[in-house]
Design an enzyme around this catalytic site. Structure first.
Site, short mmCIF file in Angstrom:
data_model
loop_
_atom_site.label_atom_id
_atom_site.label_comp_id
_atom_site.label_asym_id
_atom_site.label_seq_id
_atom_site.Cartn_x
_atom_site.Cartn_y
_atom_site.Cartn_z
N GLY A 94 2.57 4.92 3.47
CA GLY A 94 3.32 3.91 2.73
C GLY A 94 4.26 4.52 1.71
N GLY A 96 0.82 -1.21 0.00
CA GLY A 96 0.00 0.00 0.00
C GLY A 96 0.85 1.26 0.00
N SER A 112 -2.38 1.72 14.44
CA SER A 112 -2.96 3.04 14.67
C SER A 112 -3.20 3.24 16.15
CB SER A 112 -4.30 3.17 13.92
OG SER A 112 -5.01 4.31 14.32
N TYR A 118 -12.79 -0.41 12.00
CA TYR A 118 -11.39 -0.08 11.77
C TYR A 118 -10.56 -0.32 13.02
CZ TYR A 118 -7.29 2.94 10.97
OH TYR A 118 -6.02 3.45 10.85
N GLY A 126 0.37 8.34 0.75
CA GLY A 126 0.27 8.39 2.21
C GLY A 126 1.51 7.92 2.95
#
Length: 270
Positions: A20, A14, A147, A160, A18
């Site tokens: 990544g 990914g 996260s 999430y 962003g």
């Protein structure tokens, strides 16, 4: 501190945008041969081109593969059978401006399972394929990009948050499994970051409200993350710096850790 990753091959899932994307560039700057991954060929090729321009002489290649499916992981492994560094970054979130029980009850099985396949199983499958080779060679780094939502579960993104907590469990368990081998496994926990997903969402909110993106982000922090000590969204490069460190030789004594880059959002000392 000079991080030198020459001679190491790194995969960042990914990584067309962003965190990544910033991580892939950071690893390239440290001298690693970097494999960029994304679902679409056009975006992968564009990211590879940008990193090569930003880091002249870098060894950057790309593999288009959908990591939410077992077939996608196998396609990646077929093209890149070995790696010294694996950054399990790919993931997504459904940003919902609500969080009551009636709203949560409307989250479909497809949403729950889809997030789990991409956010969790992509890293499980990739780690399963690359970790044995790292152990045989006596050196390796695996990083899960989790996260602060893993420990500070947001009611507006319950599905999430669940996947991010699961990543912590997988990361710690794998670290235990490779103990003493020269391979480390860690998780990095970003807080609110001006990445593609959240940054674009904030830009849309700002446009709808007739305010600047900075103002929209400040409003988000005040209402949704009032414990932030940073007082602003992090930039992707700031998160990438921690990930690159966790991939380095210098981080050899760090394994099984949850490394927070959350701007102090989570209110506990650990």
């Amino acid at each position: 501190m000079i991080i030198d990753l020459k001679g190491r091959k790194a995969i960042v899932t990914g990584s067309t945008a962003g965190i990544g994307r910033a991580t892939a560039e950071g690893l390239a700057r440290a001298g690693a041969a970097v494999v960029v991954n994304g679902r679409g060929t056009a975006r992968v090729d564009d990211a590879v081109r940008q990193i090569r321009q930003a880091v002249p002489g870098s060894d950057v290649s790309g593999v288009a593969a959908d990591m939410s499916m077992a077939e996608g992981v196998e396609a990646l492994v077929a093209q890149v059978p070995e790696a010294d560094i694996l950054v399990n970054n790919v993931g997504m979130a459904y940003l919902r401006p609500y969080g009551g029980i009636e709203d949560i009850a409307k989250i479909s099985d497809e949403d729950w399972l889809g997030l789990f396949q991409l956010n969790v199983m992509s890293g499980v499958r990739a780690s399963r394929r690359y970790l044995p080779g790292m152990v045989r060679r006596g050196w390796g780094r695996v990083v899960f990009v989790s996260s602060e939502s893993a420990v500070n579960i947001p009611k507006e993104m319950l599905d999430y948050g669940m996947t991010k907590t699961a990543q912590l469990a997988v990361s710690r368990g794998l670290a235990e499994a490779v103990a003493g081998t020269g391979v480390t496994v860690n998780a990095v926990l970003p807080g609110p970051t001006r990445s593609e997903i959240l940054g674009d969402f904030m830009a849309e909110q700002a446009k709808a409200q007739g305010i600047t993106q900075d103002e929209a982000e400040q409003a988000f922090l005040k209402t949704a993350r009032p414990t932030s000590l940073l007082g602003r969204f992090a930039m992707t490069v700031e998160v990438a710096n921690m990930i690159v460190y966790a991939c380095s030789e210098q981080a050899s004594a760090t394994s099984g850790a949850a490394l927070r880059v959350d701007g102090g959002v989570v209110r506990f000392v650990a």
